[in-house]
Write a protein that holds these residues in place. Structure first.
Motif, PDB file in Angstrom:
ATOM      1  N   PHE A 201      14.189  18.650  12.003  1.00  0.00           N
ATOM      2  CA  PHE A 201      14.114  17.379  11.028  1.00  0.00           C
ATOM      3  C   PHE A 201      14.231  17.991   9.702  1.00  0.00           C
ATOM      4  CE2 PHE A 201      11.705  16.164  14.910  1.00  0.00           C
ATOM      5  CZ  PHE A 201      12.716  14.842  15.216  1.00  0.00           C
ATOM      6  N   LEU A 202      15.000  17.214   8.805  1.00  0.00           N
ATOM      7  CA  LEU A 202      14.887  17.570   7.404  1.00  0.00           C
ATOM      8  C   LEU A 202      13.853  16.638   6.930  1.00  0.00           C
ATOM      9  CD1 LEU A 202      18.338  18.157   5.668  1.00  0.00           C
ATOM     10  CD2 LEU A 202      16.354  19.664   6.144  1.00  0.00           C
ATOM     11  N   ALA A 203      12.688  16.679   6.261  1.00  0.00           N
ATOM     12  CA  ALA A 203      11.834  15.707   5.784  1.00  0.00           C
ATOM     13  C   ALA A 203      12.072  15.626   4.079  1.00  0.00           C
ATOM     14  CB  ALA A 203      10.485  16.402   6.106  1.00  0.00           C
ATOM     15  N   TYR A 204      12.545  14.378   3.878  1.00  0.00           N
ATOM     16  CA  TYR A 204      12.647  13.887   2.480  1.00  0.00           C
ATOM     17  C   TYR A 204      11.503  13.719   1.615  1.00  0.00           C
ATOM     18  CZ  TYR A 204      17.695  14.021   4.011  1.00  0.00           C
ATOM     19  OH  TYR A 204      18.922  14.416   4.277  1.00  0.00           O
ATOM     20  N   PRO A 205      11.322  13.427   0.413  1.00  0.00           N
ATOM     21  CA  PRO A 205      10.228  13.430  -0.325  1.00  0.00           C
ATOM     22  C   PRO A 205       9.455  12.232   0.273  1.00  0.00           C
ATOM     23  CG  PRO A 205      11.962  13.758  -1.863  1.00  0.00           C
ATOM     24  CD  PRO A 205      12.551  13.809  -0.489  1.00  0.00           C
ATOM     25  N   ASN A 206       9.716  11.030   0.975  1.00  0.00           N
ATOM     26  CA  ASN A 206       9.061   9.935   1.308  1.00  0.00           C
ATOM     27  C   ASN A 206       8.284  10.256   2.627  1.00  0.00           C
ATOM     28  OD1 ASN A 206       9.455   7.630  -0.615  1.00  0.00           O
ATOM     29  ND2 ASN A 206      11.275   7.004   0.539  1.00  0.00           N
ATOM     30  N   PHE A 207       8.831  11.278   3.106  1.00  0.00           N
ATOM     31  CA  PHE A 207       7.777  11.681   4.331  1.00  0.00           C
ATOM     32  C   PHE A 207       6.436  12.149   3.622  1.00  0.00           C
ATOM     33  CE2 PHE A 207       6.375  15.103   7.207  1.00  0.00           C
ATOM     34  CZ  PHE A 207       6.598  14.599   8.603  1.00  0.00           C
ATOM     35  N   ASN A 208       6.272  12.664   2.842  1.00  0.00           N
ATOM     36  CA  ASN A 208       4.885  13.184   2.126  1.00  0.00           C
ATOM     37  C   ASN A 208       3.943  12.021   2.192  1.00  0.00           C
ATOM     38  OD1 ASN A 208       5.579  16.045   2.109  1.00  0.00           O
ATOM     39  ND2 ASN A 208       6.728  15.539   0.134  1.00  0.00           N
ATOM     40  N   VAL A 209       4.508  10.977   1.895  1.00  0.00           N
ATOM     41  CA  VAL A 209       3.714   9.758   1.586  1.00  0.00           C
ATOM     42  C   VAL A 209       3.241   9.232   3.081  1.00  0.00           C
ATOM     43  CG1 VAL A 209       3.611   7.099   1.056  1.00  0.00           C
ATOM     44  CG2 VAL A 209       5.130   8.854  -0.147  1.00  0.00           C
ATOM     45  N   TYR A 210       3.600   9.545   3.991  1.00  0.00           N
ATOM     46  CA  TYR A 210       2.961   9.330   5.485  1.00  0.00           C
ATOM     47  C   TYR A 210       1.526  10.088   5.775  1.00  0.00           C
ATOM     48  CZ  TYR A 210       6.911   7.171   7.794  1.00  0.00           C
ATOM     49  OH  TYR A 210       8.100   6.482   8.303  1.00  0.00           O
TER      50      TYR A 210
ATOM     51  N   MET B 127       0.925  -1.294   0.056  1.00  0.00           N
ATOM     52  CA  MET B 127      -0.037  -0.113   0.042  1.00  0.00           C
ATOM     53  C   MET B 127       0.813   1.213  -0.093  1.00  0.00           C
ATOM     54  SD  MET B 127      -3.310   0.878   2.405  1.00  0.00           S
ATOM     55  CE  MET B 127      -2.344   1.797   3.761  1.00  0.00           C
ATOM     56  N   LEU B 128       1.888   1.319   0.958  1.00  0.00           N
ATOM     57  CA  LEU B 128       2.814   2.492   0.884  1.00  0.00           C
ATOM     58  C   LEU B 128       3.429   2.765  -0.461  1.00  0.00           C
ATOM     59  CD1 LEU B 128       4.196   2.174   4.479  1.00  0.00           C
ATOM     60  CD2 LEU B 128       2.981   3.858   3.738  1.00  0.00           C
ATOM     61  N   SER B 129       3.911   1.609  -1.047  1.00  0.00           N
ATOM     62  CA  SER B 129       4.654   1.433  -2.302  1.00  0.00           C
ATOM     63  C   SER B 129       3.410   2.307  -3.677  1.00  0.00           C
ATOM     64  CB  SER B 129       4.896   0.160  -2.744  1.00  0.00           C
ATOM     65  OG  SER B 129       5.535   0.179  -4.298  1.00  0.00           O
ATOM     66  N   HIS B 130       2.301   1.691  -3.302  1.00  0.00           N
ATOM     67  CA  HIS B 130       1.312   2.355  -4.463  1.00  0.00           C
ATOM     68  C   HIS B 130       1.030   3.905  -3.928  1.00  0.00           C
ATOM     69  CE1 HIS B 130      -0.658  -1.832  -5.843  1.00  0.00           C
ATOM     70  NE2 HIS B 130       0.849  -1.456  -6.493  1.00  0.00           N
ATOM     71  N   LEU B 131       1.337   4.219  -2.727  1.00  0.00           N
ATOM     72  CA  LEU B 131       0.826   5.490  -2.413  1.00  0.00           C
ATOM     73  C   LEU B 131       1.901   6.504  -2.820  1.00  0.00           C
ATOM     74  CD1 LEU B 131      -0.721   5.216   1.250  1.00  0.00           C
ATOM     75  CD2 LEU B 131      -1.729   5.882  -0.883  1.00  0.00           C
ATOM     76  N   GLY B 132       3.127   5.966  -3.336  1.00  0.00           N
ATOM     77  CA  GLY B 132       4.297   6.816  -3.903  1.00  0.00           C
ATOM     78  C   GLY B 132       5.581   6.397  -3.206  1.00  0.00           C
ATOM     79  N   TRP B 133       5.854   5.556  -2.376  1.00  0.00           N
ATOM     80  CA  TRP B 133       7.083   5.468  -1.477  1.00  0.00           C
ATOM     81  C   TRP B 133       8.199   5.264  -2.730  1.00  0.00           C
ATOM     82  CZ3 TRP B 133       7.837   6.003   3.817  1.00  0.00           C
ATOM     83  CH2 TRP B 133       8.910   5.802   4.126  1.00  0.00           C
ATOM     84  N   ARG B 134       9.140   5.964  -2.558  1.00  0.00           N
ATOM     85  CA  ARG B 134      10.433   6.002  -3.255  1.00  0.00           C
ATOM     86  C   ARG B 134      11.260   5.128  -2.954  1.00  0.00           C
ATOM     87  NH1 ARG B 134      11.147  12.324  -5.141  1.00  0.00           N
ATOM     88  NH2 ARG B 134      13.397  11.817  -5.124  1.00  0.00           N
ATOM     89  N   ALA B 135      11.497   4.112  -3.462  1.00  0.00           N
ATOM     90  CA  ALA B 135      12.557   2.816  -2.995  1.00  0.00           C
ATOM     91  C   ALA B 135      13.676   3.270  -2.544  1.00  0.00           C
ATOM     92  CB  ALA B 135      12.543   1.833  -3.947  1.00  0.00           C
ATOM     93  N   GLY B 136      14.267   2.819  -1.365  1.00  0.00           N
ATOM     94  CA  GLY B 136      15.643   2.911  -1.122  1.00  0.00           C
ATOM     95  C   GLY B 136      15.956   4.335  -0.511  1.00  0.00           C
ATOM     96  N   GLU B 137      15.023   5.070  -0.340  1.00  0.00           N
ATOM     97  CA  GLU B 137      15.384   6.813   0.015  1.00  0.00           C
ATOM     98  C   GLU B 137      14.915   6.786   1.588  1.00  0.00           C
ATOM     99  OE1 GLU B 137      13.597   9.461  -2.531  1.00  0.00           O
ATOM    100  OE2 GLU B 137      14.692   8.895  -4.232  1.00  0.00           O
ATOM    101  N   PRO B 138      15.552   7.609   2.204  1.00  0.00           N
ATOM    102  CA  PRO B 138      15.098   7.980   3.805  1.00  0.00           C
ATOM    103  C   PRO B 138      13.961   8.906   3.585  1.00  0.00           C
ATOM    104  CG  PRO B 138      16.866   9.425   3.025  1.00  0.00           C
ATOM    105  CD  PRO B 138      16.567   8.585   1.734  1.00  0.00           C
ATOM    106  N   TRP B 139      13.493   9.049   4.871  1.00  0.00           N
ATOM    107  CA  TRP B 139      12.143   9.903   5.112  1.00  0.00           C
ATOM    108  C   TRP B 139      12.235  10.934   5.856  1.00  0.00           C
ATOM    109  CZ3 TRP B 139      13.341   4.888   6.100  1.00  0.00           C
ATOM    110  CH2 TRP B 139      13.544   4.560   7.391  1.00  0.00           C
ATOM    111  N   LEU B 140      13.115  10.734   6.891  1.00  0.00           N
ATOM    112  CA  LEU B 140      12.995  11.904   7.909  1.00  0.00           C
ATOM    113  C   LEU B 140      14.757  11.717   8.741  1.00  0.00           C
ATOM    114  CD1 LEU B 140      11.071  14.086   9.350  1.00  0.00           C
ATOM    115  CD2 LEU B 140      11.095  12.351  11.211  1.00  0.00           C
ATOM    116  N   GLN B 141      15.382  12.970   9.024  1.00  0.00           N
ATOM    117  CA  GLN B 141      16.541  13.031   9.497  1.00  0.00           C
ATOM    118  C   GLN B 141      16.741  14.093  10.504  1.00  0.00           C
ATOM    119  OE1 GLN B 141      19.825  13.449   6.938  1.00  0.00           O
ATOM    120  NE2 GLN B 141      21.343  12.716   8.210  1.00  0.00           N
ATOM    121  N   GLU B 142      17.104  13.785  11.933  1.00  0.00           N
ATOM    122  CA  GLU B 142      17.118  14.691  12.580  1.00  0.00           C
ATOM    123  C   GLU B 142      18.376  15.909  12.286  1.00  0.00           C
ATOM    124  OE1 GLU B 142      17.149  15.754  17.583  1.00  0.00           O
ATOM    125  OE2 GLU B 142      17.573  13.843  16.879  1.00  0.00           O
ATOM    126  N   VAL B 143      18.341  16.949  12.561  1.00  0.00           N
ATOM    127  CA  VAL B 143      19.362  17.984  12.187  1.00  0.00           C
ATOM    128  C   VAL B 143      19.506  18.762  13.345  1.00  0.00           C
ATOM    129  CG1 VAL B 143      19.126  17.703   9.652  1.00  0.00           C
ATOM    130  CG2 VAL B 143      17.736  19.216  10.987  1.00  0.00           C
TER     131      VAL B 143
END
Length: 390
Positions: A289-298, A221-237
């Protein structure tokens, strides 16, 4: 805990044959009769429809649960500390080992690492221990009859009917969360039809009893919602004190290298070579945090900003990230004060959605705009100072 879950496209539209049928409200019995009429118009035979709806009842407890979501009013630090315990981390890491082959398969097929699904599994049902005891059909029909969000739930009634026709739903016995989600990672009927996977190879999709089925289905389901394979989603900065705070928030996306030039640094590891948004859930003095593109899938899983941020952060913790630096955030507003703020923001022409005391994306956007107008640090964190200024 999902607020606005993704719906399978095949069940989103209501047929033109049903335009004369009441879409919500009125007599509950008449409403159910309308659902039956619509089901027949969709091609289901009379005996199947009658059997499916035979024992449906309006459920006041469902409406009460729908109206009692004050937990989402809590700020990120409070919310995350309530949901994330050392025990949940320990259990999650044990589950990662126990179902390592399933998580390996998910990573190969869908490109997401195990922490992502472990976090959902933990938050939705405490790793399957508490899946909800609401009668699913009663909840879905009750929420469809209720006029607050019928467009979300009415299609799910017919998705449940399709599952029933296939032998995968028992109207009197299928149970789950108050909003109609079923199984260990809480999927709605249409999501199950679209993304259900037989992960354990027994020929059935059993999201309530099979962790392999539930996890594989959630991954699909997450894949169909647009999850980008192998990429991070959130990183503390960490962020410099002189940063242009107006650039923070999900509305601004910059290359990570540009954030680095502005003084944003990872607490651990390296910044990804990806576009990212700077997330300050409790303003410039709290965690960053830096939110990468996969964060939007959440947000396709859940529309609550505080839930999404907490789930994404917890996923990083399950994969070994350090506990966030809580910082020393300025005191926030109470629920009543937040409603007062939202009312003032609406009066100034901002779209904040419903006045509900919840600091969601729309309210954050409006807060940041007013902070800029008033010459305050535009970090989207509402304080008493901002409320007074308005």
């Amino acid at each position: 805990m999902r607020l606005l879950p993704a719906l399978a496209a095949a069940f989103l539209s209501i047929t033109t044959a049903s335009t004369a049928i009441a879409q919500c409200g009125g007599s509950f019995n008449s409403f159910v009769s309308g659902l039956k009429q619509e089901a027949r118009a969709k091609g289901y035979d009379k005996s199947t429809v009658n059997a499916f709806f035979a024992n449906v009842r309006q459920d006041p407890a469902t409406i009460k649960a729908d109206r009692s979501q004050g937990v989402f009013q809590r700020p990120f630090l409070d919310f995350s500390q309530r949901l994330i315990s050392q025990n949940r981390i320990n259990v999650g890491r044990k589950k990662a080992q126990q179902y390592a082959s399933t998580f390996d398969r998910i990573e190969r097929q869908y490109g997401m690492s195990r922490g992502v699904l472990l976090a959902f599994w933990a938050f939705e049902t405490d790793y399957g221990a508490f899946q909800g005891d609401f009668n699913t059909l009663n909840s879905l029909v009750t929420l469809s009859h209720d006029c607050r969000r019928p467009e979300l739930f009415r299609p799910q009634v017919f998705a449940a009917l399709e599952l029933y026709k296939r032998g995968n739903f028992i109207p009197t016995k299928t149970t789950g969360a108050w909003a109609g989600e079923i199984g260990m990672v809480q999927m709605l009927p249409a999501d199950i039809i679209e993304n259900g996977v037989d992960g354990d190879g027994d020929g059935k999709v059993s999201l309530k009893t099979s962790p392999q089925d539930a996890l594989m289905s959630g991954g699909k389901m997450l894949s169909h919602l647009g999850w980008r394979a192998g990429e991070p989603w959130l990183q503390e900065v960490t962020v410099p004190a002189n940063l242009d705070w107006s650039k923070s928030g999900l509305d601004t996306t910059l290359p990570a290298k540009q954030w680095a030039k502005m003084g944003v640094k990872p607490r651990e590891g390296q910044l990804a070579n990806l576009p990212a948004s700077l997330l300050l859930p409790q303003g410039r003095k709290g965690p960053a945090f830096l939110a990468y593109p996969n964060f939007n899938v959440y947000f396709e899983w859940n529309q609550s900003f505080v839930y999404v941020t907490t789930a994404a952060y917890f996923a990083t913790r399950l994969e070994g990230a350090a506990r966030y630096d809580a910082g020393n955030a300025d005191p926030g507003l109470s629920g009543a004060q937040m409603k007062q703020l939202q009312t003032k923001l609406k009066a100034r022409g901002h779209d904040v959605g419903k006045v509900d005391g919840i600091l969601g994306k729309l309210t954050r956007r409006a807060v940041q705009a007013e902070q800029q107008r008033l010459g305050l640090p535009a970090d989207a964190w509402p304080t008493q100072q901002l409320l007074n200024a308005l």
